[in-house]
Enzyme design. Structure first.
Site, PDB file in Angstrom:
ATOM      1  N   SER A  54      22.273  30.482  12.654  1.00 32.80           N
ATOM      2  CA  SER A  54      22.073  30.187  11.229  1.00 32.80           C
ATOM      3  C   SER A  54      21.158  28.988  11.045  1.00 32.80           C
ATOM      4  O   SER A  54      20.269  29.002  10.197  1.00 32.80           O
ATOM      5  CB  SER A  54      23.401  29.856  10.556  1.00 32.80           C
ATOM      6  OG  SER A  54      24.214  30.974  10.508  1.00 32.80           O
ATOM      7  N   HIS A  78      17.066  36.552  12.669  1.00 35.60           N
ATOM      8  CA  HIS A  78      18.259  36.247  11.880  1.00 35.60           C
ATOM      9  C   HIS A  78      18.528  37.283  10.801  1.00 35.60           C
ATOM     10  O   HIS A  78      17.816  37.370   9.800  1.00 35.60           O
ATOM     11  CB  HIS A  78      18.118  34.861  11.248  1.00 35.60           C
ATOM     12  CG  HIS A  78      19.365  34.444  10.539  1.00 35.60           C
ATOM     13  ND1 HIS A  78      19.462  34.413   9.187  1.00 35.60           N
ATOM     14  CD2 HIS A  78      20.573  34.082  11.011  1.00 35.60           C
ATOM     15  CE1 HIS A  78      20.689  34.036   8.849  1.00 35.60           C
ATOM     16  NE2 HIS A  78      21.376  33.837   9.941  1.00 35.60           N
ATOM     17  N   GLU A  84      15.025  37.124   9.028  1.00 35.33           N
ATOM     18  CA  GLU A  84      14.129  35.967   9.162  1.00 35.33           C
ATOM     19  C   GLU A  84      13.769  35.786  10.646  1.00 35.33           C
ATOM     20  O   GLU A  84      14.659  35.613  11.481  1.00 35.33           O
ATOM     21  CB  GLU A  84      14.846  34.720   8.634  1.00 35.33           C
ATOM     22  CG  GLU A  84      13.979  33.485   8.566  1.00 35.33           C
ATOM     23  CD  GLU A  84      14.689  32.358   7.814  1.00 35.33           C
ATOM     24  OE1 GLU A  84      14.256  32.005   6.717  1.00 35.33           O
ATOM     25  OE2 GLU A  84      15.711  31.848   8.330  1.00 35.33           O
ATOM     26  N   ASN A 101      18.564  29.300   5.092  1.00 36.75           N
ATOM     27  CA  ASN A 101      19.714  28.408   4.972  1.00 36.75           C
ATOM     28  C   ASN A 101      19.352  27.009   4.489  1.00 36.75           C
ATOM     29  O   ASN A 101      20.192  26.312   3.937  1.00 36.75           O
ATOM     30  CB  ASN A 101      20.480  28.367   6.295  1.00 36.75           C
ATOM     31  CG  ASN A 101      21.306  29.628   6.451  1.00 36.75           C
ATOM     32  OD1 ASN A 101      21.791  30.167   5.466  1.00 36.75           O
ATOM     33  ND2 ASN A 101      21.439  30.117   7.658  1.00 36.75           N
TER      34      ASN A 101
HETATM   35  N1  CAA Z   1      28.716  48.321   5.107  1.00 39.39           N
HETATM   36  C1  CAA Z   1      28.430  49.382   4.329  1.00 39.39           C
HETATM   37  N2  CAA Z   1      28.422  49.309   2.998  1.00 39.39           N
HETATM   38  C2  CAA Z   1      28.755  48.144   2.425  1.00 39.39           C
HETATM   39  C3  CAA Z   1      29.069  47.000   3.166  1.00 39.39           C
HETATM   40  C4  CAA Z   1      29.056  47.123   4.568  1.00 39.39           C
HETATM   41  N3  CAA Z   1      29.339  46.101   5.385  1.00 39.39           N
HETATM   42  N4  CAA Z   1      29.338  45.968   2.306  1.00 39.39           N
HETATM   43  C5  CAA Z   1      29.189  46.463   1.068  1.00 39.39           C
HETATM   44  N5  CAA Z   1      28.851  47.765   1.140  1.00 39.39           N
HETATM   45  C6  CAA Z   1      28.609  48.673   0.049  1.00 39.39           C
HETATM   46  C7  CAA Z   1      29.873  48.928  -0.744  1.00 39.39           C
HETATM   47  O1  CAA Z   1      30.700  49.891  -0.129  1.00 39.39           O
HETATM   48  C8  CAA Z   1      29.322  49.393  -2.065  1.00 39.39           C
HETATM   49  O2  CAA Z   1      29.000  50.776  -1.994  1.00 39.39           O
HETATM   50  P1  CAA Z   1      29.189  51.718  -3.295  1.00 39.39           P
HETATM   51  O3  CAA Z   1      28.174  51.186  -4.279  1.00 39.39           O
HETATM   52  O4  CAA Z   1      28.882  53.074  -2.795  1.00 39.39           O
HETATM   53  O5  CAA Z   1      30.598  51.508  -3.734  1.00 39.39           O
HETATM   54  C9  CAA Z   1      28.023  48.627  -2.190  1.00 39.39           C
HETATM   55  O6  CAA Z   1      27.691  48.134  -0.886  1.00 39.39           O
HETATM   56  C10 CAA Z   1      28.190  47.466  -3.103  1.00 39.39           C
HETATM   57  O7  CAA Z   1      29.298  46.703  -2.678  1.00 39.39           O
HETATM   58  P2  CAA Z   1      30.429  46.156  -3.642  1.00 39.39           P
HETATM   59  O8  CAA Z   1      30.620  47.075  -4.809  1.00 39.39           O
HETATM   60  O9  CAA Z   1      31.614  45.817  -2.809  1.00 39.39           O
HETATM   61  O10 CAA Z   1      29.921  44.771  -4.156  1.00 39.39           O
HETATM   62  P3  CAA Z   1      28.481  44.282  -4.509  1.00 39.39           P
HETATM   63  O11 CAA Z   1      27.796  45.233  -5.406  1.00 39.39           O
HETATM   64  O12 CAA Z   1      28.662  42.882  -4.945  1.00 39.39           O
HETATM   65  O13 CAA Z   1      27.689  44.265  -3.125  1.00 39.39           O
HETATM   66  C11 CAA Z   1      27.044  42.771  -1.451  1.00 39.39           C
HETATM   67  C12 CAA Z   1      28.180  43.588  -2.029  1.00 39.39           C
HETATM   68  C13 CAA Z   1      26.027  43.721  -0.817  1.00 39.39           C
HETATM   69  C14 CAA Z   1      27.643  41.899  -0.369  1.00 39.39           C
HETATM   70  C15 CAA Z   1      26.349  41.955  -2.594  1.00 39.39           C
HETATM   71  O14 CAA Z   1      27.329  41.256  -3.334  1.00 39.39           O
HETATM   72  C16 CAA Z   1      25.364  40.947  -2.072  1.00 39.39           C
HETATM   73  O15 CAA Z   1      24.240  41.289  -1.754  1.00 39.39           O
HETATM   74  N6  CAA Z   1      25.805  39.673  -2.002  1.00 39.39           N
HETATM   75  C17 CAA Z   1      24.967  38.586  -1.498  1.00 39.39           C
HETATM   76  C18 CAA Z   1      25.055  38.595   0.013  1.00 39.39           C
HETATM   77  C19 CAA Z   1      24.201  37.509   0.618  1.00 39.39           C
HETATM   78  O16 CAA Z   1      23.594  36.670  -0.042  1.00 39.39           O
HETATM   79  N7  CAA Z   1      24.174  37.517   1.952  1.00 39.39           N
HETATM   80  C20 CAA Z   1      23.483  36.481   2.699  1.00 39.39           C
HETATM   81  C21 CAA Z   1      24.502  35.511   3.165  1.00 39.39           C
HETATM   82  S1  CAA Z   1      23.766  34.174   4.009  1.00 39.39           S
HETATM   83  C22 CAA Z   1      23.601  34.693   5.571  1.00 39.39           C
HETATM   84  O17 CAA Z   1      23.932  35.766   5.960  1.00 39.39           O
HETATM   85  C23 CAA Z   1      22.938  33.703   6.456  1.00 39.39           C
HETATM   86  C24 CAA Z   1      23.764  32.760   7.225  1.00 39.39           C
HETATM   87  O18 CAA Z   1      23.281  32.340   8.279  1.00 39.39           O
HETATM   88  C25 CAA Z   1      25.017  32.226   6.760  1.00 39.39           C
END
Ligand code: CAA
Length: 287
Positions: free
Chosen positions: A124, A145, A157, A195
């Site tokens: 990260s 990443h 990334e 990040n």
């Molecule tokens: N595998 C398959 N499908 C998935 C899934 C997974 N792991 N997670 C979510 N989904 C699917 C759900 O099943 C859902 O499908 P349907 O529409 O068919 O029901 C769809 O994606 C949408 O999910 P939700 O309805 O549960 O909720 P949502 O619309 O909020 O989407 C999310 C979930 C994709 C996580 C969205 O909220 C999102 O993009 N959030 C931001 C995530 C983000 O910013 N990630 C980066 C984090 S930072 C990082 O990773 C870096 C680090 O180093 C820390």
């Protein structure tokens, strides 16, 4: 040495946690043979459970057939032996965010894989150059990443270390694209693009809550409706894991100074073991 994506058939993944299992899944979905390694058999099993759960969601919405999902799982071999990654063409490390652990892993990986094998870290915030310097092949070490949740997030990334060879950078982009992602590139500077900008956003959301600016729901609602992001800072912190956010923010604080100082409430919640979704409680409660 030339690095062609056509020569990549098999992918090694170190770590079967949230990120590692996701990377194994998208690699197998793209048709690669995958070896997914973690230190305990139970952790490998948890990785397979996460993959099956995620593939099940793709099946439920008609994006994959049951047969295709089963074939993806079959392409993944689970193991606890690092040596089983010896014949992989590219290895992606997604182990704990601990520099000493990563340096030891990369030193071992460089020894057991053939020269020409690209060794990528999913770190990260840690420096890819520092990780690479533990090996005798720093030119073949790069940062790749993925974002969480890996199966649904499009972005990857790529970070170039001081010694990363140009062909290795190209291969990193090409591999990410082969597994269905879109890349951007950053230099080996603390926090890179994602990040460096995301963590202070989350940290400030936590501070705003702690200082009584608004309720947590209104902070999240305000940022979602106001800036069109899928999750507000407190929801996103719970999704990523508060321990991961704290570690990343501490690394940035160390490298970049006071503007990255971790919020008091973030530290207190991690100390209390309320790490977000994975423990059932962070800023919100989960079943
Ligand atoms: N595998 C398959 N499908 C998935 C899934 C997974 N792991 N997670 C979510 N989904 C699917 C759900 O099943 C859902 O499908 P349907 O529409 O068919 O029901 C769809 O994606 C949408 O999910 P939700 O309805 O549960 O909720 P949502 O619309 O909020 O989407 C999310 C979930 C994709 C996580 C969205 O909220 C999102 O993009 N959030 C931001 C995530 C983000 O910013 N990630 C980066 C984090 S930072 C990082 O990773 C870096 C680090 O180093 C820390």
């Amino acid at each position: 040495m030339s690095y062609g994506i056509d020569t990549v058939d098999s992918v090694g993944v170190v770590g079967a946690g949230t990120m590692g299992s996701g990377i194994a899944q998208v690699s197998a979905l793209a048709g690669y043979d995958v070896v997914m390694r973690d230190i305990e058999p139970e952790l490998v099993e948890d990785g397979f459970d996460a993959i099956e759960d995620s593939l099940g969601r793709f099946v439920d919405r008609g994006d994959l057939t049951e047969k295709e999902a089963d074939a993806v799982v079959e392409r993944i071999e689970g193991t606890t032996a690092l040596d089983d990654l010896a014949d992989c063409d590219i290895v992606v490390e997604a182990a704990v965010e601990d520099m000493a652990v990563k340096r030891e892993l990369f030193a071992d990986l460089a020894e057991l894989t053939e020269p020409g094998t690209v060794l990528a870290t999913n770190t990260s915030t840690l420096s890819v150059t520092t990780i690479a310097s533990a090996t005798d092949r720093p030119g073949e070490v790069v940062r790749l990443h993925f974002m969480n949740p890996v199966p649904v997030m499009e972005g990857v990334e790529v970070v170039v270390g001081e010694k990363t060879a140009e062909g290795v950078v190209d291969l990193a982009h090409a591999f990410a694209e082969e597994v269905g992602k879109t890349t951007w590139e950053a230099d080996d500077k603390p926090g890179f693009v994602s990040n460096r900008i995301l963590m202070p956003w989350i940290n400030e959301g936590i501070r705003a809550f702690d200082e009584g600016v608004a309720t947590k729901a209104d902070i999240d609602r305000g940022m979602k409706l106001g800036t069109n992001v899928p999750m507000g800072p407190l929801e996103l912190a719970d999704h990523i894991g508060l321990d991961v956010c704290l570690h990343a923010t501490e690394t940035l604080h160390e490298e970049l100074g006071d503007r990255y100082k971790p919020a008091y409430l973030l530290k207190r919640k991690v100390e209390a073991g309320d790490l977000g979704k994975k423990t059932g409680r962070g800023f919100y409660e989960y079943e």
